[in-house]
Scaffold this motif. Structure first.
Motif, PDB file in Angstrom:
ATOM      1  N   ILE A 234      -6.496  -0.476   5.450  1.00  0.00           N
ATOM      2  CA  ILE A 234      -5.626  -1.274   4.592  1.00  0.00           C
ATOM      3  C   ILE A 234      -5.607  -0.752   3.160  1.00  0.00           C
ATOM      4  O   ILE A 234      -4.559  -0.295   2.669  1.00  0.00           O
TER       5      ILE A 234
ATOM      6  N   LYS B 174     -11.567  -2.110   6.802  1.00  0.00           N
ATOM      7  CA  LYS B 174     -10.522  -2.618   5.904  1.00  0.00           C
ATOM      8  C   LYS B 174     -10.188  -1.593   4.822  1.00  0.00           C
ATOM      9  O   LYS B 174      -9.012  -1.382   4.494  1.00  0.00           O
TER      10      LYS B 174
ATOM     11  N   HIS C 291      -0.090  -5.370   3.593  1.00  0.00           N
ATOM     12  CA  HIS C 291      -0.201  -4.339   2.557  1.00  0.00           C
ATOM     13  C   HIS C 291       0.374  -4.784   1.207  1.00  0.00           C
ATOM     14  O   HIS C 291       0.046  -4.178   0.180  1.00  0.00           O
TER      15      HIS C 291
END
Length: 449
Positions: free
Chosen positions: A251, A247, A278
């Motif tokens: 991200i 992550k 996002h």
């Protein structure tokens, strides 16, 4: 070229749009659209917002490589597998396949091409003669940082998600049985039974039904719900708990990267099209000072990687040199023959297990004893290149790649994934053979003596 004007509207419809944020950097305006990459509604919304707002620039969640892929969707069919293997990008290629395969499955259910909203944004920018800005980090850097900075436990979790839990359990049990049987006397008198069980466990995944697991039904409504911030927060929080390293690189870092790229954009008015996942992170860091260079830094090899690449081969060479002084000539010859047979045999067995081409199996046997001692070479690179040359993937293999990637049977059937399997299996076989050789001849005991 003159900018094409859209039809005048009586009111600003964008303010009524869902998943759209109107933001500012000083006197510069940013209309941020959070999309689902496989949603028809998102794809249509992008066209509406750009037409209504008529920005100076359209900013998209793409890097140059992904931009070229969207503009030429068939370009991946011409990928050079030999180059991928020689440049050591096998793991990154597999991770990319995992992500693409998952997105393709959802997109097929929705009846839309993955990334259609990005293509619509590009087309609209060209149609209205607007500047197009690529604001995402290079996908190679992202995948390198994701894999290189990932903990060993998270790499295991990712592997399990790729192959399935049952496959991992069966293969792990097969490996443990094999090692225990070879390195101890626990199963004395049960050799045939243990051999049959070991082989059976290895073959279990090949007989699993392709769609045995029940998948959650994906609908347009469920995708739209996923774009709601509270559900996204829960989803990303869950991902952070299960795979925090993934992550952070896939991200969180890209949230920061895209905010900085928008901050650096000189256009007075921008429409930015990004994945809905996002948006929350980008909003949190909207006015932060961000160091772009640190987000583009490639990870350095870890201690374990350095050990197997340099220290382990050096230790084996040291044992060989020391043996010349402490062992008689016949003993040295026996050790050399044993080393070649065990390491080469391990690599060859790995290649046989995934039904590699006979020439690839032969190269696995003769190259493993040498490549193990050479930090710049790898048996997997040699066998993978051989497989790619001897069984050159066809256009059909590339077209069905993402479908075949989802099952063990598909991996064996497809010539592209067969190349990957040959490379990985021969490498693992060589490593296991080397470990067995060290155990059989008590290499650590030799140093102690």
């Amino acid at each position: 070229m003159k900018r094409k004007k859209c039809i005048a509207r009586k009111c600003n419809l964008v303010d009524k749009e869902q998943n759209v944020e109107r933001l500012n950097f000083g006197d510069r305006e940013v209309i941020l659209i959070g999309t689902a990459h496989v949603s028809k509604a998102s794809a249509e919304q992008v066209i509406r917002v750009i037409e209504e707002e008529q920005p100076d620039a359209v900013c998209v969640e793409l890097c140059d490589a992904r931009y070229q892929k969207i503009k030429d969707p068939d370009s991946w069919k011409n990928m050079d597998l030999v180059k991928i293997l020689k440049e050591g990008k096998l793991i990154l290629f597999i991770i990319n396949l995992v992500l693409a395969s998952h997105q393709k499955k959802i997109a097929e259910k929705m009846g839309i091409n993955p990334g259609q909203e990005m293509l619509n944004a590009i087309t609209s920018a060209e149609e209205y003669d607007m500047s197009l800005e690529l604001i995402d980090r290079d996908v190679k850097i992202t995948l390198n940082r994701t894999w290189g900075l990932m903990s060993l436990s998270n790499k295991a979790k990712l592997l399990a998600s790729m192959l399935g839990t049952l496959t991992i359990v069966a293969w792990s049990a097969s490996l443990v049985l094999f090692l225990v049987h070879q390195m101890s006397d626990v199963f004395i008198g049960y050799d045939k039974i243990i051999n049959i069980v070991t082989v059976a466990l290895f073959l279990v995944p090949f007989f699993l039904p392709e769609n045995g697991a029940k998948e959650d039904e994906v609908t347009e409504e469920s995708l739209e719900k996923l774009k709601e911030q509270d559900m996204l927060e829960n989803l990303l929080a869950e991902m952070g708990d299960n795979l925090p390293d993934v992550k952070k690189r896939l991200i969180d870092e890209r949230d920061l990267y895209m905010v900085k790229k928008l901050q650096n954009c000189e256009a007075k008015k921008m429409v930015a099209v990004v994945g809905a996942g996002h948006v929350p992170g980008m909003l949190r860091h909207w006015n932060d000072e961000i160091d772009l260079a640190s987000l583009e830094e490639l990870p350095k090899p870890g201690l374990v990687s350095k050990f197997f690449k340099y220290a382990f081969p050096a230790a084996l060479i040291a044992v060989g040199v020391a043996g010349m002084f402490f062992l008689d000539l016949d003993k040295i010859k026996d050790l050399i023959v044993s080393y070649i047979l065990i390491t080469g045999g391990g690599a060859a067995i790995g290649a046989v297990a995934v039904l590699s081409h006979p020439w690839s199996i032969f190269l696995a046997f003769i190259s493993a004893p040498i490549t193990i001692l050479h930090p710049a070479l790898g048996v997997g690179m040699i066998t993978g290149v051989s497989e790619a040359v001897k069984r050159k993937p066809t256009a059909g293999d590339f077209e069905s790649l993402l479908d075949d990637f989802g099952s063990v049977k598909g991996w064996i059937k497809n010539r592209v994934t067969r190349v990957l399997l040959t490379s990985v299996a021969s490498s693992i076989g060589a490593i296991l053979g080397l470990l067995y050789f060290c155990h059989k001849h008590d290499v650590t005991g030799f140093f102690k003596s």
